[in-house]
Scaffold this motif. Structure first.
Motif, short mmCIF file in Angstrom:
data_model
loop_
_atom_site.label_atom_id
_atom_site.label_comp_id
_atom_site.label_asym_id
_atom_site.label_seq_id
_atom_site.Cartn_x
_atom_site.Cartn_y
_atom_site.Cartn_z
N ILE A 85 0.83 -1.21 0.00
CA ILE A 85 0.00 0.00 0.00
C ILE A 85 0.87 1.26 0.00
CG2 ILE A 85 -1.70 1.33 1.33
CD1 ILE A 85 -3.15 -1.32 1.90
N PRO A 86 1.80 1.42 0.99
CA PRO A 86 2.63 2.63 0.95
C PRO A 86 3.53 2.67 -0.29
CG PRO A 86 3.31 1.17 2.75
CD PRO A 86 2.04 0.61 2.20
N ALA A 87 4.00 1.52 -0.74
CA ALA A 87 4.87 1.49 -1.92
C ALA A 87 4.10 1.98 -3.15
CB ALA A 87 5.41 0.08 -2.15
N ALA A 88 2.84 1.55 -3.25
CA ALA A 88 2.02 1.96 -4.40
C ALA A 88 1.77 3.47 -4.35
CB ALA A 88 0.69 1.20 -4.39
N ILE A 89 1.50 3.98 -3.15
CA ILE A 89 1.24 5.42 -3.03
C ILE A 89 2.50 6.21 -3.42
CG2 ILE A 89 0.64 7.30 -1.44
CD1 ILE A 89 -1.12 5.34 0.09
N ALA A 90 3.65 5.72 -2.97
CA ALA A 90 4.91 6.42 -3.30
C ALA A 90 5.11 6.43 -4.81
CB ALA A 90 6.08 5.73 -2.60
N ALA A 91 4.81 5.29 -5.46
CA ALA A 91 4.98 5.22 -6.91
C ALA A 91 4.04 6.19 -7.62
CB ALA A 91 4.73 3.79 -7.38
N LEU A 92 2.79 6.25 -7.15
CA LEU A 92 1.81 7.17 -7.75
C LEU A 92 2.27 8.61 -7.59
CD1 LEU A 92 -1.47 5.50 -6.42
CD2 LEU A 92 -0.91 5.82 -8.84
N GLU A 93 2.78 8.93 -6.40
CA GLU A 93 3.24 10.30 -6.14
C GLU A 93 4.40 10.65 -7.07
OE1 GLU A 93 3.40 10.24 -1.64
OE2 GLU A 93 2.71 12.30 -2.02
N ALA A 94 5.32 9.67 -7.24
CA ALA A 94 6.48 9.91 -8.11
C ALA A 94 6.02 10.17 -9.55
CB ALA A 94 7.43 8.71 -8.04
N GLU A 95 4.98 9.46 -9.99
CA GLU A 95 4.45 9.62 -11.34
C GLU A 95 3.60 10.88 -11.47
OE1 GLU A 95 4.36 7.57 -14.20
OE2 GLU A 95 6.10 6.56 -13.32
N GLY A 96 3.17 11.41 -10.31
CA GLY A 96 2.26 12.56 -10.33
C GLY A 96 0.83 12.16 -10.64
N THR A 97 0.50 10.87 -10.48
CA THR A 97 -0.86 10.42 -10.81
C THR A 97 -1.65 9.98 -9.58
OG1 THR A 97 0.04 8.24 -11.28
CG2 THR A 97 -0.31 9.71 -13.16
N GLY A 98 -1.12 10.27 -8.41
CA GLY A 98 -1.87 9.89 -7.21
C GLY A 98 -1.22 10.48 -5.98
N ARG A 99 -1.92 10.40 -4.86
CA ARG A 99 -1.42 10.98 -3.62
C ARG A 99 -2.20 10.38 -2.44
NH1 ARG A 99 -4.84 13.46 -6.64
NH2 ARG A 99 -3.21 13.43 -8.22
N PRO A 100 -1.62 10.44 -1.24
CA PRO A 100 -2.36 9.91 -0.08
C PRO A 100 -3.66 10.71 0.10
CG PRO A 100 -0.12 10.58 0.54
CD PRO A 100 -0.34 11.05 -0.85
N ALA A 101 -4.71 10.06 0.55
CA ALA A 101 -5.99 10.75 0.74
C ALA A 101 -6.77 10.10 1.88
CB ALA A 101 -6.81 10.70 -0.55
N THR A 102 -7.61 10.90 2.49
CA THR A 102 -8.47 10.42 3.56
C THR A 102 -9.90 10.79 3.22
OG1 THR A 102 -6.68 10.81 5.13
CG2 THR A 102 -8.88 10.53 6.06
N THR A 103 -10.80 9.89 3.43
CA THR A 103 -12.21 10.14 3.13
C THR A 103 -13.04 9.85 4.37
OG1 THR A 103 -11.90 9.64 0.81
CG2 THR A 103 -14.13 9.47 1.62
#
Ligand code: ANZ
Length: 835
Positions: free
Chosen positions: A414-432
């Protein structure tokens, strides 16, 4: 008289108490107080006379209030009425009376009943939320929030009660999708309404619950946590063919990104409408049909996982952020418009709803997590293709088919995927959050007018504070029947005003506020309920706030308690109070049932409070409710005995009458020792019992003390024994918690002029608390080595241990081996050693 006559006792004390006003808390603090306590019951709604539920809850609250006074605290114990609301309006419609008349005559009835029931209220602080003197401060609160951007208007799908013809807050829609008020199935309607921005406070409302652990019912804490519903995860952007902007989805499982095979958008979201606008006509028509179908389904049904999946392809495609693969975009009602972004990345292999949908519409399923599944024999195996089994793999596992994430566990991925998304600029941590903003507009008459003026150009103007209150116009001439728009809109003289900015014609907001606004801060208004210049006196707020003990029904676990916490935090942040939680401790009383079921007129099993009061009196009623069991438990009126409570009170009262009859008592020091010990043990235990809400146990202990005292009198000591007077006084002081009339009468019979309710409880004498002891002799090989003071009821093991632990004994034994220990409890221990 020489017979216990509760009615005569009530008649004696009521006029005295009316005069004395014992529980008023105005003026400076008296000297020598230990501090301040604020005890509050959830204020009543004036729907008729008081009922047994009130008798129970207000009885418990009063026990706590009286207790703290006996402990030397100054206690604020106020009462008010939650007197705006629909029942008054509905009664008015049914019988053609003014809601005011109905409301205030019910309030008067409840006040008369309260006087007889005699809770220790401060009657100088009474408030009614339907008084202009009160609701002007609702309007003030609204304007404070408007100024801070915490009150705002929004166009959205709202919960609509088709019977009461008014909107409802999410909190007012029950789990089965019906209205908390009318019982009607709630539907959705698109309207522009006022909201309070409670979602800005979601984190604090959630995190601050931790500090209430152990002081609020754990069930209520859990319900609030669940209602706020914080989910942590990521926002992921998907590029859309033929659209410049990406579509963002919220996911708690960014680790499953490689398993996304389609997207789903909520049919009633703006996004769906916009995407469909770019599709062909046939698709658009299909979509419109589907949307019309969905609007008939309640939000609760939509979230029912077991419902067969429905949906439509909307003719558009997204691109997978890793593989660039084309992903069809669907719409389905299991996706909600106002959660997250109203769109989901579907991972059918690992999400059951997505899998059900994929199987219904023949969409691909890609497994990206190797999750071992156990078969009937418990053996783990890997032939667990969700597309075949229909069971999504939601458990723990190891990432596969996921490139760089392969081999990681879900928790690592989960954290690895978020880091990858952030690096790509296509995702970021979020809270709902599940929590939605609080919709406060109501299309009804009997409530607080919203202090806003609408300009012709749609501009919004707060009513200047100097013009508050905006008073409700008279109901005469208005049609109050529910018709979807506020009846106030038809009060032409009232609604037509001028624009405060440019003098052009303008209109008042015709809606009234949700009455939960009224109750979200009333506990503060008690700090100066008649103040004409401020919502409350800040000095009083410092002295009394927050509420130390709040008592009320669990039905308010979310609505009222959450809103109160929110408004308290807002007023704290605006600098009006220095605490940010309103209720330090909460007690939920159980329900009063009859023959195992809820009482109601229609079932014919209603136990009327007024009748019980006439038959048994306030004291016996209160003792019965307290004695029935732990306060949180339901009470079945078929299982209790108010007549038994009456007998107990008569026996207690008789002791004081006997003491009075002998005139002078002997000195307490020479009094019956066993009785003295019983009295002091109870004095020592009572505070702990009250503070842990073991009201029923304390009543049982009082019954026991009454019995022991009577036995002492009858066994020859007589009522003149000093210990009997001491016991009688303790009984009067402790009985005041449950039976204030009987207690006052006993106290007067014992020769006291001061009001028993204000007498500080005596401390237990330590010397009377230690148990009697005997001397146990300890010998080593027949030689006396130690004498121990022990309880006559000591057990053999305990005495052996004490003897072996004695210093004198260890010295005598030295290095020698112990051959035997003979214990003759409680008097002798003989230790045999080998030299
Ligand atoms: C992909 C995914 C894969 C998801 C997976 C779950 C499991 P909670 O925990 O309740 O917050 N979701 C997001 N927005 C939604 C909406 N508007 N309506 C309905 N469902 C929505 O649930 C979060 C999950 O609910 C999100 O994570 C999303 O599905 C779905 F193996 O994303 B998930």
């Amino acid at each position: 008289g020489d017979r216990y006559d509760f009615a005569a006792i009530q008649d004696t004390w009521l006029p005295i108490w009316d005069e004395q006003k014992l529980f008023e808390t105005t003026g400076p603090d008296p000297e020598g107080i230990r501090g301040h306590k604020y005890v509050l019951d959830m204020f009543p709604y004036p729907s008729g006379d008081l009922h047994m539920g009130h008798a129970e809850a207000f009885g418990f609250g009063d026990t706590v209030a009286r207790y703290w006074r006996h402990q030397g605290y100054r206690v604020l114990h106020p009462i008010g009425w939650d007197s705006f609301g629909l029942p008054a309006e509905n009664a008015a419609i049914k019988r053609g009376v003014d809601p005011r008349e109905w409301t205030y005559s019910n309030i008067d009835q409840q006040k008369r009943s309260f006087r007889l029931y005699a809770p220790s209220f401060d009657w100088s602080r009474v408030l009614h939320t339907s008084d202009p003197e009160y609701y002007r401060w609702n309007q003030w609160l609204f304007l404070q929030m408007f100024e801070k951007g915490l009150a705002y208007r929004k166009d959205s799908w709202v919960n609509w009660d088709p019977v009461d013809q008014t909107v409802l807050a999410n909190e007012q829609v029950l789990a089965d999708g019906t209205s908390e008020r009318s019982g009607a199935m709630v539907v959705k309607k698109k309207l522009t309404q006022w909201y309070f921005r409670i979602t800005d406070y979601a984190d604090r409302l959630l995190d601050d619950l931790d500090a209430l652990e152990g002081r609020w019912p754990s069930k209520v804490l859990a319900m609030q946590r669940n209602w706020i519903g914080r989910s942590r995860g990521a926002d992921v952007d998907f590029r859309i063919e033929g659209r410049d902007e990406p579509v963002t989805v919220f996911t708690t499982r960014p680790d499953t990104l490689a398993g996304v095979t389609f997207l789903v958008v909520a049919p009633d979201s703006d996004l769906a409408a916009e995407l469909v606008a770019g599709a062909d006509e046939a698709t658009a028509a299909e979509f419109a049909d589907y949307l019309a179908e969905v609007q008939k389904v309640s939000e609760v049904e939509r979230q029912d996982a077991a419902r067969p999946k429905t949906g439509r392809f909307i003719g558009r495609y997204a691109l997978h952020p890793i593989t660039g693969e084309r992903l069809p975009i669907w719409t389905a009602d299991y996706v909600l418009a106002d959660y997250g972004h109203g769109a989901v990345m579907a991972v059918p292999a690992h999400d059951q709803r997505d899998l059900d949908f994929a199987r219904a519409f023949d969409l691909p399923v890609t497994v990206v997590l190797d999750v071992p599944v156990a078969d009937a024999d418990g053996a783990e195996h890997a032939d667990n293709d969700p597309a075949a089994t229909g069971v999504a793999l939601t458990g723990e596992g190891t990432l596969i088919n996921s490139g760089a994430l392969d081999g990681l566990s879900k928790a690592e991925a989960i954290p690895a995927a978020i880091a990858a998304l952030e690096a790509e600029g296509t995702g970021r941590p979020a809270t709902t959050y599940r929590l939605r903003d609080w919709l406060i507009s109501r299309q009804r008459y009997w409530g607080t007018p919203i202090p806003i003026i609408h300009g012709q150009d749609g501009s919004l103007h707060p009513v200047p504070e100097s013009e508050l209150p905006v008073e409700l116009p008279p109901s005469a001439g208005l049609d109050l029947k529910p018709k979807g728009a506020s009846p106030l809109g038809a009060a032409t003289d009232w609604v037509e005003v001028t624009n405060p900015v440019d003098g052009t014609p303008a209109r008042r907001d015709p809606d009234t506020m949700d009455t939960f606004v009224d109750s979200s801060w009333y506990f503060l208004r008690f700090f100066g309920p008649h103040d004409q210049t401020r919502p409350f006196d800040p000095e009083e707020a410092k002295r009394w706030g927050p509420v130390d003990q709040y008592v009320g029904g669990v039905e308010h676990a979310i609505l009222h308690l959450l809103y109160s916490r929110f408004i308290t935090k807002v007023l704290h942040d605006l600098g009006h109070i220095d605490f940010d939680e309103p209720f330090t401790s909460v007690l939920n009383q159980g329900m009063v049932l009859m023959d195992g079921s809820k009482m109601s007129k229609s079932k014919g099993n209603l136990v009327e409070f007024a009748e019980q009061l006439t038959e048994y009196g306030a004291d016996a009623l209160r003792v019965t409710l307290a004695f029935a069991g732990p306060p949180e438990d339901d009470i079945d009126w078929a299982d209790v005995s108010p007549a038994g409570s009456s007998k107990f009170l008569a026996r207690a009262w008789r002791i004081a009458a006997d003491v009075e009859a002998v005139g002078v008592s002997a000195a307490v020091e020479g009094g019956d020792r066993a009785l003295r010990r019983a009295t002091h043990r109870l004095l020592a235990d009572a505070p702990g019992l009250v503070e842990s809400f073991k009201f029923n146990v304390l009543v049982a202990r009082l019954m026991e003390l009454v019995n022991v005292t009577r036995k002492t009198i009858d066994s020859g000591a007589g009522a003149g024994d000093g210990a009997v007077r001491e016991a009688a006084e303790a009984l009067a002081l402790l009985l005041d918690l449950y039976a204030p009339f009987t207690a006052a009468d006993m106290w007067a019979k014992l020769g006291h002029d001061d009001p028993v309710a204000l007498v500080r409880w005596p401390e237990a004498e330590p010397a009377l608390l230690v148990e009697d002891t005997v001397v146990a002799v300890v010998q080593v090989n027949g030689k006396l080595r130690d004498r121990l003071q022990v309880s006559p009821s000591i057990g053999a093991d305990e005495l052996r241990a004490l003897a072996l632990a004695s210093e004198a004994v260890t010295r005598a034994v030295g290095d020698a081996e112990i051959a035997a220990v003979i214990v003759r409890e409680p008097k002798l221990v003989n230790i045999a050693i080998k030299r």
